[in-house]
Write a protein that holds these residues in place. Structure first.
Motif, PDB file in Angstrom:
ATOM      1  N   LEU A 298       0.872  -1.181   0.000  1.00 48.32           N
ATOM      2  CA  LEU A 298       0.000   0.000   0.000  1.00 48.32           C
ATOM      3  C   LEU A 298       0.904   1.224   0.000  1.00 48.32           C
ATOM      4  O   LEU A 298       1.909   1.255   0.713  1.00 48.32           O
ATOM      5  N   PHE A 299       0.564   2.187  -0.754  1.00 45.69           N
ATOM      6  CA  PHE A 299       1.373   3.408  -0.681  1.00 45.69           C
ATOM      7  C   PHE A 299       0.509   4.635  -0.938  1.00 45.69           C
ATOM      8  O   PHE A 299      -0.564   4.552  -1.539  1.00 45.69           O
ATOM      9  N   SER A 300       1.021   5.718  -0.427  1.00 46.34           N
ATOM     10  CA  SER A 300       0.351   6.982  -0.642  1.00 46.34           C
ATOM     11  C   SER A 300       1.447   8.046  -0.719  1.00 46.34           C
ATOM     12  O   SER A 300       2.353   8.087   0.110  1.00 46.34           O
ATOM     13  N   ARG A 301       1.369   8.838  -1.756  1.00 47.28           N
ATOM     14  CA  ARG A 301       2.367   9.895  -1.886  1.00 47.28           C
ATOM     15  C   ARG A 301       1.742  11.173  -1.363  1.00 47.28           C
ATOM     16  O   ARG A 301       0.672  11.598  -1.797  1.00 47.28           O
ATOM     17  N   GLN A 302       2.343  11.703  -0.348  1.00 47.65           N
ATOM     18  CA  GLN A 302       1.853  12.973   0.190  1.00 47.65           C
ATOM     19  C   GLN A 302       2.997  13.984   0.093  1.00 47.65           C
ATOM     20  O   GLN A 302       3.973  13.898   0.832  1.00 47.65           O
ATOM     21  N   SER A 303       2.839  14.894  -0.830  1.00 51.84           N
ATOM     22  CA  SER A 303       3.892  15.814  -1.280  1.00 51.84           C
ATOM     23  C   SER A 303       5.195  15.047  -1.462  1.00 51.84           C
ATOM     24  O   SER A 303       5.247  14.107  -2.239  1.00 51.84           O
ATOM     25  N   TRP A 304       6.207  15.286  -0.697  1.00 51.33           N
ATOM     26  CA  TRP A 304       7.494  14.621  -0.968  1.00 51.33           C
ATOM     27  C   TRP A 304       7.671  13.336  -0.177  1.00 51.33           C
ATOM     28  O   TRP A 304       8.648  12.641  -0.290  1.00 51.33           O
ATOM     29  N   VAL A 305       6.665  13.022   0.620  1.00 56.70           N
ATOM     30  CA  VAL A 305       6.798  11.787   1.398  1.00 56.70           C
ATOM     31  C   VAL A 305       5.969  10.686   0.754  1.00 56.70           C
ATOM     32  O   VAL A 305       4.839  10.898   0.349  1.00 56.70           O
ATOM     33  N   VAL A 306       6.559   9.531   0.660  1.00 58.59           N
ATOM     34  CA  VAL A 306       5.782   8.370   0.220  1.00 58.59           C
ATOM     35  C   VAL A 306       5.595   7.463   1.424  1.00 58.59           C
ATOM     36  O   VAL A 306       6.579   7.019   2.031  1.00 58.59           O
ATOM     37  N   LEU A 307       4.315   7.230   1.783  1.00 54.90           N
ATOM     38  CA  LEU A 307       4.031   6.280   2.869  1.00 54.90           C
ATOM     39  C   LEU A 307       3.779   4.926   2.237  1.00 54.90           C
ATOM     40  O   LEU A 307       3.073   4.816   1.240  1.00 54.90           O
ATOM     41  N   MET A 308       4.378   3.948   2.846  1.00 54.60           N
ATOM     42  CA  MET A 308       4.278   2.643   2.228  1.00 54.60           C
ATOM     43  C   MET A 308       4.119   1.555   3.293  1.00 54.60           C
ATOM     44  O   MET A 308       4.777   1.592   4.320  1.00 54.60           O
ATOM     45  N   VAL A 309       3.205   0.639   3.042  1.00 55.19           N
ATOM     46  CA  VAL A 309       3.018  -0.500   3.962  1.00 55.19           C
ATOM     47  C   VAL A 309       3.062  -1.785   3.147  1.00 55.19           C
ATOM     48  O   VAL A 309       2.384  -1.905   2.128  1.00 55.19           O
ATOM     49  N   ASP A 310       3.855  -2.709   3.630  1.00 55.14           N
ATOM     50  CA  ASP A 310       3.929  -4.014   2.973  1.00 55.14           C
ATOM     51  C   ASP A 310       3.046  -4.992   3.751  1.00 55.14           C
ATOM     52  O   ASP A 310       3.224  -5.158   4.956  1.00 55.14           O
ATOM     53  N   LEU A 311       2.099  -5.621   3.074  1.00 51.93           N
ATOM     54  CA  LEU A 311       1.226  -6.587   3.753  1.00 51.93           C
ATOM     55  C   LEU A 311       1.377  -7.932   3.059  1.00 51.93           C
ATOM     56  O   LEU A 311       1.121  -8.049   1.856  1.00 51.93           O
ATOM     57  N   VAL A 312       1.808  -8.920   3.839  1.00 52.55           N
ATOM     58  CA  VAL A 312       1.991 -10.252   3.257  1.00 52.55           C
ATOM     59  C   VAL A 312       1.226 -11.277   4.101  1.00 52.55           C
ATOM     60  O   VAL A 312       1.362 -11.302   5.320  1.00 52.55           O
ATOM     61  N   ALA A 313       0.442 -12.080   3.444  1.00 53.02           N
ATOM     62  CA  ALA A 313      -0.212 -13.198   4.134  1.00 53.02           C
ATOM     63  C   ALA A 313       0.137 -14.472   3.393  1.00 53.02           C
ATOM     64  O   ALA A 313       0.269 -14.462   2.159  1.00 53.02           O
ATOM     65  N   ALA A 314       0.321 -15.551   4.132  1.00 51.69           N
ATOM     66  CA  ALA A 314       0.632 -16.828   3.494  1.00 51.69           C
ATOM     67  C   ALA A 314       0.021 -17.950   4.325  1.00 51.69           C
ATOM     68  O   ALA A 314       0.044 -17.908   5.549  1.00 51.69           O
ATOM     69  N   CYS A 315      -0.557 -18.908   3.633  1.00 54.31           N
ATOM     70  CA  CYS A 315      -1.204 -20.037   4.337  1.00 54.31           C
ATOM     71  C   CYS A 315      -0.810 -21.334   3.667  1.00 54.31           C
ATOM     72  O   CYS A 315      -0.741 -21.415   2.436  1.00 54.31           O
TER      73      CYS A 315
END
Ligand SMILES: *[C@@H]1O[C@H](CO)[C@@H](O)[C@H](O)[C@H]1NC(C)=O
Ligand SMILES: *[C@@H]1O[C@H](CO)[C@@H](O)[C@H](O)[C@H]1NC(C)=O
Ligand SMILES: *[C@@H]1O[C@H](CO)[C@@H](O)[C@H](O)[C@H]1NC(C)=O
Ligand SMILES: *[C@@H]1O[C@H](CO)[C@@H](O)[C@H](O)[C@H]1NC(C)=O
Ligand SMILES: *[C@@H]1O[C@H](CO)[C@@H](O)[C@H](O)[C@H]1NC(C)=O
Ligand SMILES: *[C@@H]1O[C@H](CO)[C@@H](O)[C@H](O)[C@H]1NC(C)=O
Ligand SMILES: *[C@@H]1O[C@H](CO)[C@@H](O)[C@H](O)[C@H]1NC(C)=O
Ligand SMILES: *[C@@H]1O[C@H](CO)[C@@H](O)[C@H](O)[C@H]1NC(C)=O
Ligand SMILES: *[C@@H]1O[C@H](CO)[C@@H](O)[C@H](O)[C@H]1NC(C)=O
Length: 794
Positions: A239-256
């Motif tokens: 997931l990411f969101s660019r807010q002006s010069w900052v990029v917020l990023m979240v990595d989500l991993v699921a495995a079964c």
């Protein structure tokens, strides 16, 4: 952060009516808060086959369809074995009100059809989780994968190369809205906005400090891989969101782990999951595995006691469950033969820490089932021939099978038997969750097939049993067959032991189990207690033996070799076939008896008399010189006191008296060389000996047509001793000291039967009759009077 996604749904606000107040009985409803989900279970008997659930929150009512359940964190499962429908709702499911990650409020409607009408039941519960949330949690439900991360914990410490690729993409994004980009093994997919992702079945949510990501299995953007040979489904979303010069990023991993489970012949169900499902999900560090069943973990000692085995092989966790372990379900199943299968709802928790000591908790629901396994049940022949009963044991019958009926040699009987006294079935419950039935059928039960071979002297009982067992609850029938045979060898008709005694003959028979094949008769009459009483036999019969005493002179005797010293008496007992009445064997016993007097009246018209003449003969005389009315008829044999005469009935001067129903031949024994001087010669009282034979006229068919005497029955003989007073010849006093009669024997054409008169001398009684009239056969009225009077005396 607010994904704003739900707003769209929230805007659809439609006025939902408060659910009706129908109430589900407590005994069919179970609602429980578990560590990470809320569970509602309702008995299928209450819900019927098609219950539906709806999730309810302040924004509306949402039918839980299969797809919607997988996207929104619900799992609805029909469990035919315990017989219930179960809803599991994740604490992070779409319509749960979450207060500070601690209190979770659930509202559901259960809709069931009752008598064609839909009824809605409102169910609600607030759960609080006592188990603290780990920074990262993954749930592998049956129908979806769900992961959540603490939102303040979303910055990974290390950054790997491929993450930078995502960052590059994010950087080039022109919108500040959150975008999601799925990553598969080597490729990055085009980013999409969250509403687009939702449309494709992915749910992202932010709930009280946790970022939630959920999707059904098998989405196009997830991928399957193998870890140490174990299939694993992985989804990796950035997931990411660019807010002006900052990029917020979240990595989500699921495995079964998608391992399907294995069954091995040693009776274990086995399931595997890699210790490390994906480098971003779990690390090798300090992995712990806890096993449970039906969505609940069990303590380690309990798991061991139940035989659950957790082993790590080469970084693969292997879980083995004995197929009949506690917590599982077993079901019988019929297709031709009887089968069974076991189902185990495995629940698993795997906790591990990665190198940053961030704990990941993975929970997995998996249903393991064995293939159809042949389930033998058996019968055992427990017959003890001495008991005269078939005893058949039917064992290893599973709990969910019941004996409904049996066919015995083709005849159908429902269980329990209507007539408990004759045959019986007893059920025993065994400690190992099986039960057994013991069937008892007596050998002489009409359903038992009896085969008797006279040639081989073998008696065989056969019982073919066709058990109808039904599998509950669906009442599926199946049949189990067995055939039992019991044999008796050396089967021959019974034989009596016979012993002579002074008073008659005693017979004794030890009963054998198969003696009922025959019946016992005297002549042609079935021997019964009534017959014995009628003929004066004494009989005692119990389960062991039969004793029959036949007194001399009773019905059934034959006599011969009559001399003054004695005679032979023969009695015969016949054993006849039950079906044909044919004589199969007989016991004949001949004994010699002695007596002072006797008379026989044979069917061929002969009178044989042994008479005591001691009172007839003047002192000094000898019985050898006595004679009948015809003085030329002398005795055949004589001793000091008695003489034996044997002559044709109508010879020797016999007087024939014809009655209405019978004919009597009468003669008299005199002692005299000069017949006429008898009465004068003797002084004082003289005894007269009258001998007579009476035959019923009905039995004398040929008396008047053929010049030959032939009677159906032996005559009834009498020896009548009377005292004659010389003092008053006109009115003599007659003392009948003995007039004894025998009962007539029935027709026995082949033999020469006799009637018999024992010489017992009862105390004398007196009656006056006119002697002249008495002897004059022409005066019938007087004759009858005389007879009547004499009979009245004896
Ligand atoms: C929850 O159910 C109980 C009865 O089961 C009812 O009294 C209560 O009002 C319900 N609460 C909500 C919020 O529906
Ligand atoms: C999300 O993306 C789709 C297609 O890419 C677009 O049609 C839609 O308008 C976007 N929604 C928002 C809220 O940007
Ligand atoms: C352990 O796993 C490795 C790599 O997958 C494999 O080469 C090896 O044969 C495995 N060992 C055993 C004992 O299964
Ligand atoms: C039960 O037994 C009696 C005699 O023992 C018999 O008359 C009757 O027919 C039997 N009934 C059934 C249903 O077998
Ligand atoms: C169950 O117990 C009974 C009696 O102890 C025994 O005969 C039978 O073999 C057992 N069955 C199974 C499946 O263990
Ligand atoms: C056993 O009984 C059932 C019905 O009760 C019948 O259909 C089946 O043919 C029987 N089996 C044998 C071998 O007689
Ligand atoms: C059953 O048991 C009886 C008595 O023990 C025996 O005679 C018979 O042979 C056995 N077997 C069968 C198959 O009936
Ligand atoms: C004697 O008793 C047995 C059973 O105790 C019975 O089967 C048998 O018929 C009886 N016999 C007679 C002659 O009554
Ligand atoms: C002869 O017949 C009469 C009936 O006419 C009967 O009363 C009587 O008992 C019979 N006598 C004998 C000895 O049977």
């Amino acid at each position: 952060m607010d994904f704003g996604f739900w707003l769209g749904v929230a805007l659809l606000l439609f006025a939902w009516l408060p659910a009706k107040c129908d109430h589900i009985p407590d005994e069919v409803l179970q609602m429980e808060c578990r560590d990470r989900y809320f569970m509602i279970a309702v008995d299928l008997s209450f819900t019927g086959e098609e219950p539906r659930f709806e999730a309810v929150d302040e924004t509306g009512v949402y039918p839980i369809t299969q797809q919607y359940a997988a996207e929104c964190g619900y799992s609805v499962n029909f469990l035919p074995l315990p017989g219930r429908v179960e809803l599991r709702a994740s604490y992070l499911s779409c319509h749960t009100d979450n207060k500070d990650d601690e209190a979770f409020m659930f509202n559901f409607n259960l809709i069931v059809k009752h008598e064609e009408k839909e009824v809605t039941y409102a169910l609600n519960k607030t759960c609080s989780s006592s188990l603290p949330w780990s920074p990262r949690e993954v749930t592998c439900e049956l129908n979806y994968m769900e992961m959540s991360v603490r939102s303040e914990n979303t910055c990974p410490s290390g950054t790997k190369k491929d993450d930078w690729d995502a960052v590059k993409t994010a950087h080039s994004s022109t919108t500040s809205d959150w975008q999601v980009m799925f990553q598969r093994a080597e490729e990055q997919l085009m980013p999409m906005n969250l509403s687009e992702a939702r449309k494709q079945g992915y749910v992202f949510d932010l709930r009280e400090g946790r970022l939630v990501f959920r999707m059904p299995y098998g989405q196009p953007d997830s991928f399957s891989t193998e870890v140490n040979g174990v299939p694993v489904e992985v989804v990796h979303a950035t997931l990411f969101s660019r807010q002006s010069w900052v990029v917020l990023m979240v990595d989500l991993v699921a495995a079964c782990s998608m391992h399907e489970g294995l069954y091995d012949d040693s009776g274990y169900m086995m399931w595997e999951t890699p210790q490390v499902l994906h480098p971003l999900v779990s690390g090798l560090h300090d992995t712990q595995v806890n096993v449970g069943v039906n969505g609940e973990l069990v303590e380690q000692p309990v798991a061991e006691e139940r035989g659950y085995i957790v082993e790590k092989h080469n970084t693969t966790v292997q879980i083995s469950i004995p197929c009949n372990a506690e917590g599982g379900y077993r079901k019988s199943f019929v297709t031709g033969d009887l089968y069974e299968f076991y189902v185990f709802d495995l629940y698993l928790e795997q906790t591990s820490e990665d190198e940053d000591l961030v704990e990941t908790r993975l929970r997995c629901h998996r249903t393991l089932a064995t293939p159809l396994l042949l389930r033998p049940i058996f019968t055992e022949n427990q017959t003890i021939p001495e008991e005269q009963l078939f005893t058949v044991y039917l064992g290893d019958v599973p709990e969910d099978i019941e004996l409904a009926a049996v066919q015995l040699n083709g005849q159908e009987f429902t269980i329990p038997f209507a007539n408990t006294s004759v045959r019986s079935v007893t059920k025993f419950v065994q400690p190992n969750n099986t039960h057994s039935y013991t069937l008892k059928v007596p050998f002489d039960d009409p359903v038992v097939i009896r085969e008797f071979s006279k040639e081989d002297a073998v008696l065989q009982y056969r019982l073919d049993v066709n058990y109808t067992l039904t599998v509950l609850p669906e009442n599926e029938p199946f049949h189990h067959l067995t055939s039992i045979v019991a044999l008796y060898t050396d089967v021959s008709p019974p034989e009596f032991d016979a012993v002579c005694s002074e008073s008659g003959i005693s017979f004794r028979l030890e009963h054998r189990p198969f003696d009922y094949l025959w019946y016992i008769s005297i002549d042609s009459d079935l021997l019964t207690p009534q017959l014995a009483a009628q003929h004066g036999y004494s009989m005692s019969n119990n389960s062991q033996s039969l004793l029959l005493h036949v007194p001399l002179y009773t019905h059934g005797y034959e006599y011969k070799d009559i001399t003054l010293r004695g005679f032979l008496g023969t009695f015969e007992i016949l054993v006849r076939d039950h079906e044909t009445s044919e004589v199969q064997s007989s016991t004949v016993k001949t004994c010699s008896f002695t007596t002072t007097e006797l008379i026989m009246c044979s069917t061929d018209g002969r009178m044989t008399v042994v008479a005591d003449l001691s009172l007839v003969i003047p002192s000094g005389g000898i019985p050898a010189r006595s004679n009948l009315i015809n003085k030329y008829c002398g005795p055949k044999e004589a001793d000091d006191t008695r003489a034996l005469f044997s002559f044709p009935l109508n010879s020797c001067g016999s007087i024939v008296k014809l009655g209405k129903e019978n004919v009597t031949y009468q003669n008299e024994i005199f002692y005299s060389m000069n017949y006429l001087s008898v009465s004068k010669a003797s002084s004082g009282d003289t005894e007269r000996v009258t001998v007579q034979c009476t035959y019923p006229l009905a039995g004398l068919h040929r008396l008047f047509s053929v010049y030959r005497f032939e009677s159906d029955t032996a005559g009834i003989g009498s020896i009548i001793h009377t005292m004659q007073s010389t003092a008053g010849p006109q009115i003599p006093t007659i003392k009948p000291t003995t007039t004894l009669q025998t009962t007539p024997a029935s027709k026995r054409p082949a033999r020469i039967p006799v009637a018999f008169l024992p010489a017992v001398r009862p105390p004398a009684r007196y009656v006056r009759v006119n002697r002249f009239q008495n002897l004059n056969g022409t005066k019938k009225g007087a004759e009858r009077t005389w007879q009547t009077k004499v009979n009245a005396l004896i």
